[in-house]
Design an enzyme around this catalytic site. Sequence first.
Site, mmCIF file in Angstrom:
data_model
loop_
_atom_site.group_PDB
_atom_site.id
_atom_site.type_symbol
_atom_site.label_atom_id
_atom_site.label_comp_id
_atom_site.label_asym_id
_atom_site.label_seq_id
_atom_site.Cartn_x
_atom_site.Cartn_y
_atom_site.Cartn_z
ATOM 1 C CE LYS A 1 -3.829 -2.081 2.466
ATOM 2 N NZ LYS A 1 -4.441 -2.198 3.782
ATOM 3 N N GLY B 1 15.235 0.311 -3.308
ATOM 4 C CA GLY B 1 14.663 1.614 -2.947
ATOM 5 C C GLY B 1 13.681 2.024 -4.011
ATOM 6 C CD GLU C 1 15.504 9.784 -4.382
ATOM 7 O OE1 GLU C 1 15.255 10.812 -5.035
ATOM 8 O OE2 GLU C 1 15.670 9.783 -3.150
#
Length: 740
Positions: A635, A704, A707
Amino acid sequence: MDKIIEQTDIDRVDGIQKVTGTAKYSAEYDFPGMVYGVLATSNITKGIINAIDTKAAENAPGVLAVITHLNCPELPGYKSTPEQDKLVPTKKGYKVFADNIIRFNGQPIAIVVADTFERATHAASLIKANYTKEKHNTDFDEAIKSGTPLEGNNFKEYVRGEANAWINAPVKIEAEYTMPIEVHLPMEIHGITVVWDGEDKVTLYEKTQSLSGTQRNIVRTFGLKEENVRIITQFIGGAFGSAFNTWPHSMAALIAGRKVGKPIKLMLTRNQMFNLVGYRPEAKQKLGLGASADGKLMGITHEAIAMTASYNEFTEGIVNGSRSLYECPNVNTTYKVFPLDLSQPTWMRGPGETTGAFALESAMDELAYALKMDPIEFRLKNYAETDLERKKPYSSKYLKECYELGAEKINWKERNPEPRSMKEGDWLIGYGTGSGIFSAWRGAAKAVAKLLPDGTMILQSGVTDMGPGTATAMTNLAAETMGLSHTKISFEMGDTNLPPGPMQGGSGTTSTLGTAVFAACENMKKKLAAMIKDNAVFHTEIVHEVKVEDLVFENGYMMLKTDKTKKISYAEVIKSAGLSELEISEDSKGNPMLNHSAFSYAVHFVKVKVHSKTGVIKIDRAVSAVDAGKIINNKTAESQIIGAVVGGIGMSLMEEGVIDHRYGRWVNNNFADYHVAVNADVPNIEVLFVDKPDPVLNPIGAKGMGEVGIVGFAAAVTNAIFHATGKRIREIPVTADKLI
Ligand code: MOS
């Protein structure tokens, strides 16, 4: 590498606080005797202050102090050292109220402190400065024409194989791409509340992505003991990179608060958000790409020019993605930066790569058309199986899966590749794609886990959360690792009194902090197992000592793997040992990744509609497929990518910082004139995750994603616009006037 977590997705743990308005942001703390700080700012761009008249402000009702460079106290961090004196101007930086030099329009020249915000605002308007103006330049084009770029290690040319090899390729393109200044503009305006306790001890509520970085800056500037500087950041309403630095307004509030000896609050105005907390620098990029007739890349040349402030050398990796995203034997890149008389730029979502990918991924599309090849097929043909820049294998790479997932979802194969061939009524239809790459890494972090006699667990780390859902992801991770309901876990963060956590940024928080949280939970289980090894509950005829490997940890219980009826609750273990808590503190080290190269990837697909008569552009669909390793919480992860894509829509179609170079002053420094994507501009954004763990980077398998969700998106839009209209717009934002 221990094991990969299985997870279910919990709701945002601070969601209710946020939507009901009980979450407190840095400018929302109130204390008895609170005073307010307001900045007066320069209205020239370059020069010196000869005189500054503060009398009227000082005599205005409610004013307690006015601080300028003339009466700013001597601060330890303001004393120049011989080494600093030797630095070139672009490395010297700028310290608020340290001197009479004006470096940019809107620079703070005074802070006024009054008993109300309105009185401080009024008094600040009464300050008059007399300046000697110098000729300024805020115009990037002018600097390129007649200025000198900065020199040094950050500007070394990169060459692999042969430089400019694209020129000799049978099929080639050369093109220049430009993009303007973009501004972060989070909903929460930067604000700070400062509470001094005497001259040597301070607590501040500060909007920051880095508690320890802020603490360090204040310790250094004011010459304080670290334990006497406490930073609290419970909530952040977005930052996108604008809250790493300790900006001049925060230092001004600290200086003023100490002077008046009262709690002080300072909040910027929205228009000050345009030049006091950084922005993404303007850039021009030239790409030369060449390929063999069958579509194998033979040369990539990427030359980028960007800008920075005259007092601060800001650099970012604009050309770096071009060195490793595709398999190409010959790559050369250059990066130049020109100083301007503007405030300093800073990191903004996907710093460097977002700018670079706009150019590279546009150029890849142009070359695919020149080759008469499908843009995805062309990328697959040049798929990099290893990192040719670093000569290392990837820790994990599922970019191919991203192409496949996204293409399937948007029905890429149904598009007619011919430009201007698809229509719906008056609307021209176009499909475009662009890819993104961003470094994955893991830093050092500390986390503490405490198990209490009631069976609940507290996690602690001095990290902040600007919105991605760090507390939620860490709670999720701890619940799965510990075998404990997430409702029994609370995560305490946002305070330097907690164990030092990582910064929030660079797409590294989950990887970094997750490693420490995972290790703390694993060690907690070992400790619990050791505490019950002699417990008769688990004994069988032959086994009189249980080991951690013999146990499963589920729903707050340790159970014997072979017979789950033999169990004991964590609470029972803590209680019967007579402990008030069981604490595990975990210092996890950063991962230098000596043998691997690690990146997250995104592939964006966009369907645009361009009105054939008016040039109005609508993004009809956006599909982003992402390889961010293992997803800890679907989510919050999905929301993270949606947010990045919304930023990408703004970048490609709307956002543009405009400066009037005659005066060096911002023209559109407000939300009415600087357009960002709003609800009507944003379609349903479809996010797909490959969701495969990275087996090297950390034990939780996550890379990650903060970005990479914006990297490459703008090119997907401009490429879709080309497909719809046949017009190649190489300058963002693409507005209707550029199409008609
Ligand atoms: Mo991000 S630019 O690391 O906030």
